[in-house]
Design an enzyme around this catalytic site. Structure first.
Site, mmCIF file in Angstrom:
data_model
loop_
_atom_site.group_PDB
_atom_site.id
_atom_site.type_symbol
_atom_site.label_atom_id
_atom_site.label_comp_id
_atom_site.label_asym_id
_atom_site.label_seq_id
_atom_site.Cartn_x
_atom_site.Cartn_y
_atom_site.Cartn_z
ATOM 1 N N VAL A 186 -5.749 -14.973 -7.383
ATOM 2 C CA VAL A 186 -5.959 -13.860 -6.365
ATOM 3 C C VAL A 186 -7.378 -14.021 -5.687
ATOM 4 C CG1 VAL A 186 -6.070 -11.531 -5.880
ATOM 5 C CG2 VAL A 186 -4.333 -12.415 -7.191
ATOM 6 N N HIS A 221 -3.439 5.752 3.849
ATOM 7 C CA HIS A 221 -4.275 4.361 3.512
ATOM 8 C C HIS A 221 -3.632 3.078 4.063
ATOM 9 C CE1 HIS A 221 -6.207 1.650 0.756
ATOM 10 N NE2 HIS A 221 -7.226 2.547 0.944
ATOM 11 N N THR A 281 -5.899 4.514 20.382
ATOM 12 C CA THR A 281 -7.509 4.839 20.325
ATOM 13 C C THR A 281 -8.275 4.048 20.630
ATOM 14 O OG1 THR A 281 -7.308 3.682 17.981
ATOM 15 C CG2 THR A 281 -6.826 6.287 18.000
ATOM 16 N N ASP A 320 4.296 6.135 6.455
ATOM 17 C CA ASP A 320 3.197 6.078 5.494
ATOM 18 C C ASP A 320 3.582 7.376 4.476
ATOM 19 O OD1 ASP A 320 0.914 6.263 4.218
ATOM 20 O OD2 ASP A 320 -0.274 5.071 5.790
ATOM 21 N N ASP A 354 10.380 -0.202 0.156
ATOM 22 C CA ASP A 354 9.648 0.859 -0.610
ATOM 23 C C ASP A 354 10.022 0.287 -2.197
ATOM 24 O OD1 ASP A 354 8.922 2.864 -2.371
ATOM 25 O OD2 ASP A 354 9.235 4.501 -0.976
ATOM 26 N N SER A 401 -11.339 -1.747 -0.028
ATOM 27 C CA SER A 401 -10.011 -1.636 0.495
ATOM 28 C C SER A 401 -10.248 -2.164 1.992
ATOM 29 C CB SER A 401 -9.507 -0.315 0.644
ATOM 30 O OG SER A 401 -9.135 0.261 -0.701
ATOM 31 N N ASP A 452 0.879 -1.211 -0.004
ATOM 32 C CA ASP A 452 -0.219 0.061 0.094
ATOM 33 C C ASP A 452 0.955 1.163 0.096
ATOM 34 O OD1 ASP A 452 -2.261 1.786 0.796
ATOM 35 O OD2 ASP A 452 -3.357 0.111 0.957
ATOM 36 N N ASP A 460 -0.910 2.682 18.569
ATOM 37 C CA ASP A 460 -1.544 1.479 18.154
ATOM 38 C C ASP A 460 -1.240 0.378 17.325
ATOM 39 O OD1 ASP A 460 -4.555 1.851 19.085
ATOM 40 O OD2 ASP A 460 -4.206 4.016 18.142
ATOM 41 N N ASP A 467 1.533 8.491 2.173
ATOM 42 C CA ASP A 467 0.259 8.896 1.736
ATOM 43 C C ASP A 467 0.011 10.447 2.206
ATOM 44 O OD1 ASP A 467 -2.170 9.315 0.518
ATOM 45 O OD2 ASP A 467 -3.172 7.979 1.809
#
Length: 474
Positions: free
Chosen positions: A199, A96, A111, A87, A76, A246, A57, A66, A89
């Site tokens: 898949v 994401h 959280t 991340d 990468d 997703s 991703d 968390d 994004d």
């Protein structure tokens, strides 16, 4: 307010990731815990221990409380540097890859949100293009990932290098899961890598097991999972609410991780067959293009109520693809078109050698007779004159007359690209919500068991627990 108090209580009570996951409770809005019976049907024997799930991703923000201790060094696949534990994004999704990892293995220490497989390890891979997907899949397989989760994809047929990477991962006993797509009510494009052979493609349903309106309508959809009004953690550590295939992909990957931890000797082929066989028909009767064989119920795999000899269209399609690919690579035998052409050439050559020998003998005979008569022997045919015997000599550069070599026939036909007619692939990173999906070409209706209260997945505790109009996850 109550959610913050719960988070503080959890953080104050536990120190290590493993014990945090064991002590924390899922948040009320995590309705899939009730539908799947995660706490009382699954966690009593498996929390994903010993299983690595690769999340291909945008990377994973491993520093979040968390996810502390749950994220391994990855890679990468776009830049070739970095370990995937940041991340990258910066879109509206704001993390994401982190969101998907939290659905799988969040510890509940920041959280209060918990992943379905909190004891599993996350292997993060940054990949936003088809070539990078292929690299990431191979990397994950080589690092021992038993589940490879792709909550994104691009329109178009499955390219050869991506199919080869999936084949490589399946050979390493991995289960590859990908989203079916998020534009089912729009262009409804065929998506890769989910349309690659082998898949498991996942569609999304809501808490009442109704298909999500945007979930792709394609024959490659294998099963469906929770993906509407879901909550996940972004790269900034905040909880976000949204919908998409997703999320359904990540939660399916987490369920597969629980199964693989519970049954470590079960092969990837057997795991996929059991997941398909566990499904409850939730769309039109039988298999349908939006939810496939239906809503998966991992607890049925745990309690042994799924037949072990059921159909497995995912691996049936993979076996067909592999068989055709092998035929394409096999060289032609001696009796094939190439061998026949070579034999014809040899026959023609031998024939001309024989003809030449006969001509030489005749000329020698004539020469000897003329010598006896005292006349000079000819050096060859007189220009413009007809030779005294045989057919006309071939001109300079021409092939001798007679049967020529046989033409080479067409070789074995290549296996057609996976997928269905579609638009050309887009260039660069995918726009909009990451999505994906694969197409088994067989049809199977899973016989359904009587819908007893115990067997049907349960809905969330109260309607107030579910956000009514969550913003879409991009």
């Amino acid at each position: 307010m109550a959610r913050s108090a719960l988070a503080l209580l959890v953080v104050g009570a536990v120190a290590s990731p493993g014990s945090a996951a064991a002590a924390a409770k899922p948040l009320p809005q995590q309705w899939w815990f009730t539908s799947w019976g995660v706490e009382d049907r699954l966690w009593t024997s498996s929390r994903g221990q010993g299983v690595t799930v690769a999340v291909i991703d945008t990377g994973v923000q491993a520093s979040l409380p968390d996810l502390n201790g749950a994220v391994l060094p990855g890679m990468d696949a776009e830049s070739g540097s970095g370990d995937g534990r940041t991340d990258v994004d910066r879109t509206e999704s704001n993390g994401h890859g982190t969101a998907m990892a939290s659905l799988i293995a969040a510890q509940g220490r920041g959280t209060g949100l918990l992943g379905v497989a909190p004891n599993a390890k996350i292997l993060p891979v940054v990949a936003q293009s088809k070539p990078a997907y292929a690299k990431g899949i191979r990397f994950a397989a080589d690092r021992g990932a038993k589940v490879i989760s792709l909550s994104q994809a691009l329109p178009g047929a499955c390219p050869a290098d991506l199919q080869e990477a999936v084949t490589y991962a399946l050979g390493k006993d991995a289960v590859v899961v990908a989203g079916a797509g998020n534009d089912g009510n729009g262009s409804n494009s065929s998506m890769s890598p989910a349309n690659c052979a082998g898949v498991v493609a996942v569609g999304a349903v809501d808490a009442q097991f109704r298909p999500w309106v945007k979930s792709q309508r394609q024959s490659y959809v294998t099963v469906a999972a929770p993906g509407v009004q879901t909550s996940a953690i972004l790269r900034d550590g905040k909880v976000s609410f949204g919908s998409g295939t997703s999320d359904a992909t990540a939660l399916t990957s987490a369920a597969v991780a629980l199964i693989r931890a519970k049954f470590p000797n079960m092969s990837n082929r057997e795991v996929v067959q059991q997941v398909i066989g566990s499904a409850m028909d939730v769309g039109p009767s039988g298999r349908d293009p939006q939810t496939g064989f239906g809503f998966i119920r991992p607890y049925r795999v745990f309690n042994g109520t799924v037949p072990k000899n059921g159909a497995n269209p995912v691996f049936e399609a993979y076996d067909r693809q592999a068989k055709n690919a092998q035929k394409t690579e096999e060289p032609s035998g001696g009796g094939g078109p190439k061998g026949g052409a070579d034999m014809a050439s040899v026959i023609v050559l031998v024939a001309w050698v024989v003809v030449g020998a006969v001509i030489a003998l005749v000329m020698l005979f004539v020469l000897m007779r003329r010598r006896k008569k005292g006349r000079p022997a000819p050096l060859g045919p007189v220009p413009g004159a007809t030779p005294s015997f045989g057919a006309p000599y071939p001109q300079q550069g021409q092939m001798p007359p007679g049967p020529g070599p046989q033409g080479q026939g067409p070789g074995p036909q290549g296996y057609p690209p996976q997928g269905y007619p579609q638009q050309p692939p887009q260039q660069g990173p995918p726009q909009g919500p990451p999505q994906g999906g694969y197409a088994p070409q067989t049809h199977m209706d899973i016989p359904q068991q009587p819908r007893t209260q115990q067997d049907i997945p349960q809905q969330p505790r109260t309607q107030q627990d579910i956000p009514q109009q969550p913003p879409p996850r991009q």
